[in-house]
Design an enzyme around this catalytic site. Structure first.
Site, mmCIF file in Angstrom:
data_model
loop_
_atom_site.group_PDB
_atom_site.id
_atom_site.type_symbol
_atom_site.label_atom_id
_atom_site.label_comp_id
_atom_site.label_asym_id
_atom_site.label_seq_id
_atom_site.Cartn_x
_atom_site.Cartn_y
_atom_site.Cartn_z
ATOM 1 N N LYS A 1 53.658 21.674 -29.914
ATOM 2 C CA LYS A 1 52.018 21.953 -29.035
ATOM 3 C C LYS A 1 52.380 21.452 -27.479
ATOM 4 O O LYS A 1 52.505 20.408 -27.249
ATOM 5 C CB LYS A 1 51.066 20.870 -29.391
ATOM 6 N N PRO A 2 52.823 22.687 -26.813
ATOM 7 C CA PRO A 2 52.966 22.676 -25.508
ATOM 8 C C PRO A 2 51.707 22.119 -24.598
ATOM 9 O O PRO A 2 50.463 22.445 -25.119
ATOM 10 C CB PRO A 2 53.460 23.826 -25.027
ATOM 11 N N GLY B 1 53.219 12.060 -22.814
ATOM 12 C CA GLY B 1 52.040 12.479 -21.855
ATOM 13 C C GLY B 1 51.332 10.996 -21.509
ATOM 14 O O GLY B 1 52.327 10.036 -21.267
ATOM 15 N N CYS C 1 57.361 11.078 -14.774
ATOM 16 C CA CYS C 1 56.998 9.700 -15.265
ATOM 17 C C CYS C 1 58.108 8.914 -14.469
ATOM 18 O O CYS C 1 57.711 7.672 -14.707
ATOM 19 C CB CYS C 1 57.126 10.051 -16.653
HETATM 20 P P1 NAP Z 1 48.294 14.284 -20.924
HETATM 21 O O1 NAP Z 1 46.971 14.668 -20.315
HETATM 22 O O2 NAP Z 1 48.519 13.239 -21.901
HETATM 23 O O3 NAP Z 1 48.713 15.575 -21.931
HETATM 24 C C1 NAP Z 1 49.995 15.584 -22.667
HETATM 25 C C2 NAP Z 1 50.036 16.419 -23.806
HETATM 26 O O4 NAP Z 1 49.027 15.842 -24.734
HETATM 27 C C3 NAP Z 1 49.604 17.937 -23.371
HETATM 28 O O5 NAP Z 1 49.900 18.645 -24.482
HETATM 29 C C4 NAP Z 1 47.937 17.806 -23.735
HETATM 30 O O6 NAP Z 1 47.388 18.930 -24.262
HETATM 31 C C5 NAP Z 1 48.116 16.824 -24.815
HETATM 32 N N1 NAP Z 1 46.803 16.171 -25.419
HETATM 33 C C6 NAP Z 1 45.804 16.093 -24.535
HETATM 34 N N2 NAP Z 1 44.726 15.228 -24.924
HETATM 35 C C7 NAP Z 1 45.058 15.086 -26.606
HETATM 36 C C8 NAP Z 1 44.520 14.668 -27.624
HETATM 37 N N3 NAP Z 1 43.504 14.008 -27.705
HETATM 38 N N4 NAP Z 1 45.357 14.770 -28.745
HETATM 39 C C9 NAP Z 1 46.516 15.212 -28.614
HETATM 40 N N5 NAP Z 1 47.179 15.574 -27.806
HETATM 41 C C10 NAP Z 1 46.383 15.710 -26.593
HETATM 42 O O7 NAP Z 1 49.375 14.195 -19.884
HETATM 43 P P2 NAP Z 1 49.878 15.243 -18.688
HETATM 44 O O8 NAP Z 1 49.023 15.031 -17.779
HETATM 45 O O9 NAP Z 1 50.382 16.376 -19.312
HETATM 46 O O10 NAP Z 1 51.161 14.402 -18.403
HETATM 47 C C11 NAP Z 1 51.290 13.419 -17.406
HETATM 48 C C12 NAP Z 1 51.543 12.121 -18.000
HETATM 49 O O11 NAP Z 1 52.578 12.126 -18.890
HETATM 50 C C13 NAP Z 1 51.956 10.892 -17.114
HETATM 51 O O12 NAP Z 1 51.211 9.825 -17.112
HETATM 52 C C14 NAP Z 1 53.411 10.833 -17.238
HETATM 53 O O13 NAP Z 1 53.841 9.659 -16.565
HETATM 54 C C15 NAP Z 1 53.497 10.890 -18.724
HETATM 55 N N6 NAP Z 1 54.846 11.307 -18.862
HETATM 56 C C16 NAP Z 1 55.625 10.418 -19.631
HETATM 57 C C17 NAP Z 1 56.925 10.850 -19.958
HETATM 58 C C18 NAP Z 1 57.825 9.720 -20.522
HETATM 59 O O14 NAP Z 1 58.762 10.163 -20.969
HETATM 60 N N7 NAP Z 1 57.679 8.497 -20.871
HETATM 61 C C19 NAP Z 1 57.509 12.044 -19.362
HETATM 62 C C20 NAP Z 1 56.768 13.003 -18.789
HETATM 63 C C21 NAP Z 1 55.437 12.687 -18.414
HETATM 64 P P3 NAP Z 1 46.546 19.745 -23.200
HETATM 65 O O15 NAP Z 1 47.401 20.096 -22.041
HETATM 66 O O16 NAP Z 1 45.915 20.945 -24.069
HETATM 67 O O17 NAP Z 1 45.335 18.959 -22.692
#
Ligand code: NAP
Length: 476
Positions: A172-173, A225, A281
């Site tokens: 799921k992207p 995420g 991140c």
């Molecule tokens: P996000 O809002 O948490 O979303 C990440 C993914 O999760 C998306 O595919 C999103 O789908 C999905 N998602 C959202 N709500 C969900 C739920 N209730 N159940 C299951 N999946 C759900 O994060 P983001 O804003 O895309 O990414 C930024 C964050 O990721 C930052 O905090 C960053 O530091 C972190 N990050 C961490 C790493 C690492 O390797 N540690 C790498 C990159 C990013 P939708 O898009 O459809 O909402």
């Protein structure tokens, strides 16, 4: 006319009435649409993946590696298409998108080999007539959830080891950036991976997430995420005991000591802060400069930041593209406003750039007090916030004073200090004079609230393997 993408489900390309609309953050224009599934669709995908798992797990690791190598070759032949799509959906400069594609290909090639090295062991018996074996077996159906900031490579960090281990995968992207995942699905289909070994879903994150969590045939979720969504998955998994791997948020410190090579430190800060439009991140979040080098560094850094070219990532020589959406831009400007109200100085940027798109002028803040949000929270924007420090002991304490622990950096030419600092920083990755440490062959993941488990390296496949002890008695 918008480009249309379908989902790969049970070996077929499926369309739907309800679409996800993808907009380019450089100009706010919608340019593509992607089919979606509802919770029932995910339920079917899991059932199909569970059937496919039975034969995929029995395929040799060598043959699974051949599929990964074929996917890598297919991606290489479409590399420019991938890079363009990533820039259009995410906004990052094209050269960085090309780097993301190259790294994705390297991850596939790495795990094509690691699958063959998922060794168990033979343990000397403690009791007469017994033999002990430890073997490793694929976990089963895996749900892979990827974020928008590195839409291709962070999906591959899950898919490649899972497939290599013998698991079947449902990807799921992020809804903002599903196109590189669709292109990846096309590559996977083109190389003839058996049906339902890999499937692509898109749609409501909470519906998809809930089905992955609650369906007993989905044995594992690997999520990258925000820490906030990571916590909600932990809460859900508390009911079902679904296994989780979590790559979450960061708040990386960068420490520049008086003995650092000034040019190397400035270059390093520029890369770790402004790469990916500040939305990484592992981006520099709190930049601590020792007082002996502070003034000289600020002058050089400020000049370099003012020289960064801002624009559409497809444009020539662009260094910094747009933020992912309007909300990210307004959060970023509110971080700046709060810091300025609290006494910070703006030496570069400081506000929105241009009229169109979600651009922030690359920003340099100095004299930032430590209680403001850009010190406490992940900035996720091209804002460099500088803090002055006196001594090593004090800065290490401050650097570790956060609930996050994903990455940390230090610039120094003193080897003893380099080891001391690297061993003291509480982070899964430490870059010494190195602003981009991640690589296929070393583990990546977070301490504390930055995550559970590791991706990449020889550890990267562990998340997709169960360990089984077999005891045989009565051997004479
Ligand atoms: P996000 O809002 O948490 O979303 C990440 C993914 O999760 C998306 O595919 C999103 O789908 C999905 N998602 C959202 N709500 C969900 C739920 N209730 N159940 C299951 N999946 C759900 O994060 P983001 O804003 O895309 O990414 C930024 C964050 O990721 C930052 O905090 C960053 O530091 C972190 N990050 C961490 C790493 C690492 O390797 N540690 C790498 C990159 C990013 P939708 O898009 O459809 O909402």
């Amino acid at each position: 006319m918008m480009d249309s993408y379908k989902l790969l489900l049970n070996g077929e390309w499926r369309d739907s009435k309800k679409k996800l609309i993808v907009t380019n953050p450089s100009d706010g224009q919608a340019f593509a649409q992607v089919a979606t599934v509802d919770r029932n669709g995910v339920n079917r995908a899991i059932a199909d993946a569970a059937v496919a798992f039975e034969s995929w797990k029995a395929t040799s690791a060598l043959a699974r590696g051949d599929y990964l190598r074929a996917i890598a070759a297919e991606m290489k032949s479409r590399a420019e298409q991938f890079a363009t799509l990533i820039t259009m959906e995410n906004g990052k400069p094209l050269a960085q998108a090309r780097g993301e594609v190259a790294m994705s290909i390297d991850h596939l090639l790495w795990f094509a080999e690691e699958g063959r090295r998922a060794y168990g062991r033979v343990v000397p018996p403690q009791a007469e007539g017994k033999r002990n074996l430890v073997i490793r077996q694929p976990v089963g159906v895996v749900g892979a959830i990827a974020p928008w900031n590195f839409p291709l490579v962070l999906a591959i960090r899950k898919i490649a080891p899972a497939l290599a281990a013998g698991c079947t995968v449902i990807l799921k992207p992020a809804s903002a950036t599903p196109l590189s995942a669709c292109e990846l699905a096309r590559c996977i289909d083109a190389v003839g991976l058996p049906k339902s070994v890999f499937q692509l879903v898109a749609g409501s994150a909470s519906e998809i997430g809930r089905e992955l969590l609650e369906n007993p045939f989905c044995r594992k979720i690997s999520f990258t995420g925000s820490t906030e969504v990571g916590r909600s998955l932990i809460q859900g998994a508390a009911q079902t005991c679904t296994e989780l791997s979590l790559e979450l948020g960061g708040n990386a410190p960068v420490i520049v000591f008086d003995d650092a090579d000034l040019d190397q430190a400035v270059e390093g800060i520029l890369i770790t802060k402004f790469r990916n439009n500040g939305q990484s991140c592992i981006a520099a979040n709190r930049i601590y400069i020792q007082e002996g080098i502070y003034d000289r560094l600020v002058v050089t850094l400020s000049d370099r930041i003012k020289g960064l070219k801002v624009g559409d990532g497809l444009g020539d020589g662009v260094d910094v593209g747009p933020l992912i959406d309007e909300r990210a831009l307004s959060t970023a400007t509110s971080f700046i406003d709060e810091a300025v109200e609290a006494g910070a100085q703006v030496l570069a940027g400081g506000s929105r750039f241009g009229e169109e798109g979600n651009f922030l002028a690359p920003t340099l803040l100095t004299e930032v007090p430590e209680h403001v949000r850009c010190h406490q929270q992940e900035i996720f924007a091209p804002i460099a916030a500088l803090y002055r420090f006196q001594n090593e002991e004090q800065v290490l304490k401050t650097a570790n004073d956060t609930e996050f622990g994903l990455a940390a950096y230090a610039f120094t030419t003193d080897l003893n200090r380099a080891f001391r600092v690297a061993e003291t920083l509480e982070a899964g990755t430490v870059g010494i004079n190195d602003p981009v440490p991640p690589t296929s062959n070393c583990p990546f993941g977070g301490f504390k609230q930055s995550g559970w488990g590791r991706e990449l390296g020889s550890e990267g496949i562990d998340a997709y393997l169960e360990t089984k002890h077999i005891s045989i008695a009565g051997i004479t």
